[in-house]
Design a protein around this motif. Structure first.
Motif, short mmCIF file in Angstrom:
data_model
loop_
_atom_site.label_atom_id
_atom_site.label_comp_id
_atom_site.label_asym_id
_atom_site.label_seq_id
_atom_site.Cartn_x
_atom_site.Cartn_y
_atom_site.Cartn_z
N PRO A 68 0.79 -1.25 0.08
CA PRO A 68 0.02 -0.15 0.12
C PRO A 68 1.00 1.38 -0.09
CG PRO A 68 -0.18 -1.13 2.14
CD PRO A 68 0.28 -1.95 1.12
N VAL A 70 0.91 4.65 1.68
CA VAL A 70 0.52 5.34 2.79
C VAL A 70 1.77 6.03 3.32
CG1 VAL A 70 -2.28 4.12 2.81
CG2 VAL A 70 0.36 3.58 4.02
N GLU A 74 -1.27 11.05 6.44
CA GLU A 74 -2.64 11.18 5.10
C GLU A 74 -3.73 11.13 5.81
OE1 GLU A 74 -1.77 8.96 2.04
OE2 GLU A 74 -0.41 9.69 1.40
N MET A 77 -8.85 8.48 5.28
CA MET A 77 -9.18 7.73 3.90
C MET A 77 -8.54 7.05 2.71
SD MET A 77 -12.90 7.37 4.32
CE MET A 77 -13.00 6.79 2.54
N GLU A 78 -7.41 7.60 2.79
CA GLU A 78 -6.70 6.90 2.42
C GLU A 78 -6.04 5.84 2.66
OE1 GLU A 78 -4.76 8.40 -0.61
OE2 GLU A 78 -6.55 10.05 -0.22
N TYR A 79 -6.25 5.61 4.16
CA TYR A 79 -5.75 4.64 5.22
C TYR A 79 -6.85 3.18 4.14
CZ TYR A 79 -2.59 6.69 7.63
OH TYR A 79 -1.50 7.22 7.73
N VAL A 80 -8.49 3.89 4.71
CA VAL A 80 -9.07 2.85 3.66
C VAL A 80 -9.26 2.51 3.10
CG1 VAL A 80 -11.67 2.91 4.57
CG2 VAL A 80 -10.94 4.60 6.46
N TRP A 81 -9.25 3.00 1.70
CA TRP A 81 -8.68 2.75 0.20
C TRP A 81 -7.55 2.13 0.65
CZ3 TRP A 81 -12.89 2.69 -2.58
CH2 TRP A 81 -13.34 3.66 -2.56
N ALA A 82 -6.99 1.85 0.95
CA ALA A 82 -5.73 0.81 0.94
C ALA A 82 -6.69 -0.14 1.71
CB ALA A 82 -4.14 1.04 1.93
N ALA A 84 -9.42 -1.18 1.61
CA ALA A 84 -10.08 -1.92 0.81
C ALA A 84 -9.17 -2.51 -0.79
CB ALA A 84 -11.40 -0.24 0.27
N GLY A 85 -8.12 -1.60 -0.86
CA GLY A 85 -7.76 -2.48 -1.99
C GLY A 85 -7.10 -3.68 -2.03
#
Length: 118
Positions: A68, A70, A74, A77-82, A84-85
């Motif tokens: 990821p 990150v 940051e 939400m950047e952590y959440v998207w990482a 989720a990916g």
């Protein structure tokens, strides 16, 4: 703790929980199917354990190999998207494992007659 490590731990935890949940949902039906098809009692245990190992090792491999992007500071939400990916990759592996295992079990059931038919 670094943000990348946090993302890896969260993805790994959720991926293993999803894999165990899928195994628990499929375990009873898979055991009944195999016990009706395979004449060897150890075969049922083997195929169920092999299925669990495929799921666990596969999602662990998917969760650990991702990288990821990150950085500290940051937005959340950047952590959440990482996460989720990473979970998307793990869930894709679970789906492919289920599909391939379903094909293999169908071939096994089609080639071996159920024990009751003799």
């Amino acid at each position: 703790m670094s943000p990348v490590l946090v993302v890896h731990i969260v993805v790994l935890t959720f991926a293993v929980v999803f894999a165990i949940l899928v195994y628990l949902l499929a375990r009873h039906g898979l055991g009944e199917l195999l016990s009706r098809t395979v004449a060897i009692p150890g075969g049922v245990v083997f195929f169920r354990r092999a299925f669990l190992l495929l799921l666990i090792f596969g999602v662990v491999g998917q969760a650990v190999t991702g990288s990821p992007d990150v950085k500290p500071g940051e937005h959340f939400m950047e952590y959440v998207w990482a996460v989720a990916g990473g979970l998307g990759d793990s869930l894709q592996y679970i789906f492919l494992t289920l599909a391939i295992y379903l094909v293999l079990m169908t071939i096994l059931v089609a080639t071996l007659k159920p024990k009751d038919d003799k």
